[in-house]
Design an enzyme around this catalytic site. Structure first.
Site, short mmCIF file in Angstrom:
data_model
loop_
_atom_site.label_atom_id
_atom_site.label_comp_id
_atom_site.label_asym_id
_atom_site.label_seq_id
_atom_site.Cartn_x
_atom_site.Cartn_y
_atom_site.Cartn_z
CB SER A 76 -7.30 -4.13 -2.72
OG SER A 76 -6.37 -3.25 -2.77
CE LYS A 79 -3.97 -4.88 -1.73
NZ LYS A 79 -3.91 -3.78 -1.45
CE1 TYR A 201 -1.50 -6.80 -4.30
CE2 TYR A 201 -0.28 -4.95 -5.77
CZ TYR A 201 -1.29 -5.29 -4.94
OH TYR A 201 -1.44 -4.01 -3.79
CE1 TYR A 253 -5.96 -1.39 1.95
CE2 TYR A 253 -6.78 -0.09 0.33
CZ TYR A 253 -6.31 -1.29 0.07
OH TYR A 253 -6.08 -1.46 -0.56
CB VAL A 271 -8.08 2.08 -5.85
CG1 VAL A 271 -8.22 2.83 -5.40
CG2 VAL A 271 -7.38 0.96 -6.84
N1 GLU Z 1 -3.12 -2.49 -7.88
C1 GLU Z 1 -3.86 -1.25 -6.23
C2 GLU Z 1 -2.39 -1.73 -5.52
O1 GLU Z 1 -1.67 -1.97 -5.68
C3 GLU Z 1 -4.17 -2.12 -5.65
C4 GLU Z 1 -4.71 -1.12 -4.48
C5 GLU Z 1 -6.58 -0.83 -3.98
O2 GLU Z 1 -7.04 -1.46 -4.53
O3 GLU Z 1 -6.89 -0.82 -2.86
O4 GLU Z 1 -1.48 0.07 -5.66
#
Ligand code: GLU
Length: 317
Positions: A76, A79, A201, A253, A271
């Site tokens: 993430s 993002k 994504y 988050y 993650v």
């Molecule tokens: N590939 C993970 C998902 O889409 C990424 C989540 C993350 O890195 O926080 O659930």
């Protein structure tokens, strides 16, 4: 143990290689305090006892230690960069589709999206990042390559890649992301085919980069939107301020409040175990260690950042 030198008035990073290796030793003492992401084999099978740190000043001063040059799944953290691209492509109209509020629900919450009638709380929860992907898919004929090229340009590393096996495992096991995308589609907040949007994504999540590469790629966020390496304006100064605000309120988050309290820097977690943090006007910091806390943020990395912030006096608060 000797601590880092205090940050100097000239904005220099203020770390010695000796103090960095002391931090690395301190980090390894905390191995075993968290758990690995286990939803796909590629993350479950990583050696949990790794640690890397890279700190790069806007003037290029670089310090690193541990596995700072080992590539890992950025997940993430991508993002933040895909949002940057969406803002470049769409501008202020992008915000008609995504809110800018922190969410106390989990990063992949369905109920959060349903409660907000298909408008994600922010661009860093999965639903928000899926809308970001849709905006890019609408404006690029080869979106996966487009994002990769952006990462290559920002980091100066032409061989950065997305791990196909990780992306296909994400697609096979990412049922919740499909659920979010179809719910977004139902609310009219996805223009393209769900499969095409999620292909981007998942490809973004599967990009592999090192701490040094990520810290270098994020320098524009510490430098009013200008990449100090090339002098290129990546986003405007106002967009940079806004993006840093979003990173501060939502980048970690539903652990963002706790992170602000302990560390107080704009930051994005993934993650795969990475955290990319920005010290406006000064530097970017990337720390990686695969073990996560209950919010999906890394345990050792937060400990190291807390130590750095306290010793260098670099919290924004
Ligand atoms: N590939 C993970 C998902 O889409 C990424 C989540 C993350 O890195 O926080 O659930």
């Amino acid at each position: 143990m000797s601590g880092p030198e205090k940050i100097s008035a000239t904005g220099k990073v203020g770390l010695t290689d000796t103090s960095l290796s002391d931090i690395a030793k301190l980090a390894t003492k905390n191995f075993g305090a968290g758990h690995l992401a286990d939803y796909i084999p590629a993350l479950r099978d990583v050696d949990p006892h790794q640690f890397g740190l890279a700190v790069i000043g806007c003037d290029g001063e670089t310090h690193s230690c541990g596995n700072a040059d080992t590539r890992f799944s950025i997940q993430s953290i991508s993002k933040l960069f895909s949002l940057t691209l969406a803002l470049r492509l769409v501008g202020v109209d992008f915000w008609k589709r995504v809110m800018r509020n922190p969410s106390m629900n989990r990063f992949n919450s369905i109920s959060d999206l349903e409660t907000n009638a298909g408008i994600p709380s922010n661009p860093f929860v999965n639903a928000g990042a899926i809308v970001v992907s849709d905006a890019i898919v609408s404006r690029s004929s080869a979106p996966n390559r487009f994002v990769l090229d952006f990462m290559r340009t920002l980091s100066g590393k032409g061989d950065i890649y997305s791990n196909d096996k990780v992306a296909s495992d994400e697609a096979e096991l990412g049922h919740r992301n499909f659920a979010l995308a179809y719910l977004l589609k139902d609310y009219g907040n996805i223009d393209n085919k769900v499969d095409d949007v999620l292909s981007l994504y998942f490809s973004n999540c599967a990009i592999e980069m090192s701490c040094t590469e990520l810290a270098s790629a994020a320098l524009f966020l510490a430098n009013d939107g200008v990449d100090p390496k090339s002098g290129t304006q990546i986003i405007t100064s106002d967009e940079t301020r806004e993006l840093n605000a979003l990173l501060t309120t939502s980048g970690m988050y539903n652990g963002s409040g706790e992170f602000a309290f302990r560390i107080g820097l704009p930051a994005k977690s993934g993650v795969g175990g990475g955290i990319l943090a920005v010290v406006p006007q000064q530097m970017s910091i990337c720390v990686w260690s695969p073990e996560l806390d209950i919010y999906g943020n890394l345990v050792v990395g937060q400990f190291v950042l807390e130590y750095l912030v306290q010793n260098l006096g670099i919290s924004i608060f």
